[in-house]
Scaffold this active site. Structure first.
Site, PDB file in Angstrom:
ATOM      1  N   GLN A  94       0.859  -1.187   0.000  1.00 10.68           N
ATOM      2  CA  GLN A  94       0.000   0.000   0.000  1.00 10.68           C
ATOM      3  C   GLN A  94       0.895   1.236   0.000  1.00 10.68           C
ATOM      4  O   GLN A  94       1.830   1.339   0.811  1.00 10.68           O
ATOM      5  CB  GLN A  94      -0.920   0.019   1.234  1.00 10.68           C
ATOM      6  CG  GLN A  94      -1.902   1.192   1.195  1.00 10.68           C
ATOM      7  CD  GLN A  94      -2.919   1.172   2.333  1.00 10.68           C
ATOM      8  OE1 GLN A  94      -2.830   0.366   3.252  1.00 10.68           O
ATOM      9  NE2 GLN A  94      -3.884   2.062   2.270  1.00 10.68           N
ATOM     10  N   HIS A 100      -8.335   1.884  -1.065  1.00  6.87           N
ATOM     11  CA  HIS A 100      -8.767   1.878  -2.466  1.00  6.87           C
ATOM     12  C   HIS A 100      -8.726   0.445  -2.988  1.00  6.87           C
ATOM     13  O   HIS A 100      -7.897  -0.354  -2.564  1.00  6.87           O
ATOM     14  CB  HIS A 100      -7.873   2.783  -3.320  1.00  6.87           C
ATOM     15  CG  HIS A 100      -6.416   2.544  -3.097  1.00  6.87           C
ATOM     16  ND1 HIS A 100      -5.741   3.064  -2.016  1.00  6.87           N
ATOM     17  CD2 HIS A 100      -5.517   1.815  -3.779  1.00  6.87           C
ATOM     18  CE1 HIS A 100      -4.485   2.665  -2.056  1.00  6.87           C
ATOM     19  NE2 HIS A 100      -4.322   1.895  -3.111  1.00  6.87           N
ATOM     20  N   HIS A 102      -8.264  -1.778  -6.380  1.00 11.60           N
ATOM     21  CA  HIS A 102      -7.771  -1.748  -7.764  1.00 11.60           C
ATOM     22  C   HIS A 102      -8.607  -2.693  -8.618  1.00 11.60           C
ATOM     23  O   HIS A 102      -8.782  -3.866  -8.263  1.00 11.60           O
ATOM     24  CB  HIS A 102      -6.338  -2.274  -7.846  1.00 11.60           C
ATOM     25  CG  HIS A 102      -5.295  -1.429  -7.186  1.00 11.60           C
ATOM     26  ND1 HIS A 102      -4.528  -0.522  -7.873  1.00 11.60           N
ATOM     27  CD2 HIS A 102      -4.868  -1.375  -5.891  1.00 11.60           C
ATOM     28  CE1 HIS A 102      -3.660   0.050  -7.044  1.00 11.60           C
ATOM     29  NE2 HIS A 102      -3.843  -0.453  -5.833  1.00 11.60           N
TER      30      HIS A 102
HETATM   31  P1  5GP Z   1      -1.340   1.161  -3.685  1.00 13.75           P
HETATM   32  O1  5GP Z   1       0.104   1.040  -4.036  1.00 13.75           O
HETATM   33  O2  5GP Z   1      -1.519   1.974  -2.417  1.00 13.75           O
HETATM   34  O3  5GP Z   1      -2.093  -0.125  -3.653  1.00 13.75           O
HETATM   35  O4  5GP Z   1      -1.998   1.961  -4.855  1.00 13.75           O
HETATM   36  C1  5GP Z   1      -1.942   3.346  -4.945  1.00 13.75           C
HETATM   37  C2  5GP Z   1      -2.175   3.691  -6.385  1.00 13.75           C
HETATM   38  O5  5GP Z   1      -2.480   5.063  -6.474  1.00 13.75           O
HETATM   39  C3  5GP Z   1      -0.929   3.444  -7.257  1.00 13.75           C
HETATM   40  O6  5GP Z   1      -1.232   2.443  -8.218  1.00 13.75           O
HETATM   41  C4  5GP Z   1      -0.661   4.814  -7.865  1.00 13.75           C
HETATM   42  O7  5GP Z   1      -0.317   4.747  -9.223  1.00 13.75           O
HETATM   43  C5  5GP Z   1      -1.959   5.558  -7.659  1.00 13.75           C
HETATM   44  N1  5GP Z   1      -1.807   6.982  -7.493  1.00 13.75           N
HETATM   45  C6  5GP Z   1      -0.918   7.627  -6.687  1.00 13.75           C
HETATM   46  N2  5GP Z   1      -1.089   8.947  -6.783  1.00 13.75           N
HETATM   47  C7  5GP Z   1      -2.096   9.148  -7.668  1.00 13.75           C
HETATM   48  C8  5GP Z   1      -2.727  10.321  -8.177  1.00 13.75           C
HETATM   49  O8  5GP Z   1      -2.397  11.454  -7.853  1.00 13.75           O
HETATM   50  N3  5GP Z   1      -3.733  10.130  -9.070  1.00 13.75           N
HETATM   51  C9  5GP Z   1      -4.122   8.894  -9.470  1.00 13.75           C
HETATM   52  N4  5GP Z   1      -5.119   8.816 -10.362  1.00 13.75           N
HETATM   53  N5  5GP Z   1      -3.565   7.769  -9.005  1.00 13.75           N
HETATM   54  C10 5GP Z   1      -2.556   7.896  -8.120  1.00 13.75           C
END
Ligand code: 5GP
Ligand code: ZN
Length: 141
Positions: A94, A100, A102
């Protein structure tokens, strides 16, 4: 919540490619498109991770997932599968601490998907991202 990038996106303080919104959730394209149509579904209420959900919020957020998944499938009929991922805590990859989900469409075994997503920022132009978001948006019923 202050200084939360996804709260800022929900509040339109920073732009996003929105595909769906209602009173409980906001769905938008991941800026790093692991595959075309990679979408994030977030609760409008700030919860950091799965451990902070009340049952009722979880039910409402997860209830929206099939609708958005079906819209992605209709937008991109060449899609052959969909991975639904939810990372919780840093160790589990994360990186944004507003929970969130995906939705990652799968097009082929060779489409570069793995549990560690990698950085796909810039894969698509602004115009292409708008077209991808609109294709999904048009299909959400
Ligand atoms: P995690 O790594 O926490 O599971 O996923 C976070 C996701 O948020 C990542 O895939 C990253 O690309 C996306 N993300 C980070 N910052 C932004 C942003 O400013 N806008 C959008 N649309 N996605 C973002
Ligand atoms: Zn937040």
């Amino acid at each position: 919540m202050e200084n939360c990038i996804f709260c800022k996106i929900i509040n339109q303080e920073i732009p996003s490619y929105r595909v769906y919104e209602d009173e409980k959730v906001y769905a938008f394209l991941d800026i790093s498109q692991v595959t075309k149509g990679h979408t994030l579904v977030v609760p409008k209420e700030h919860v950091a991770d799965i451990f902070e959900y009340e049952e009722d919020l979880a039910a409402k957020v997860f209830a929206r997932i099939p609708k958005i998944a079906k819209a992605i499938e209709k937008a991109f009929p060449e899609m052959e599968g969909l991975n639904i991922m939810n990372n919780n805590k840093e160790l589990a990859y994360q990186s944004v601490f507003h929970s969130h989900i995906h939705l990652i469409p799968r097009y082929s075994k060779k489409d570069d998907f793995s549990i560690h997503f990698g950085d796909h920022t810039g894969k698509y132009s602004t115009e292409e991202m708008t077209a991808i978001a609109n294709a999904i948006k048009e299909q959400v019923k």
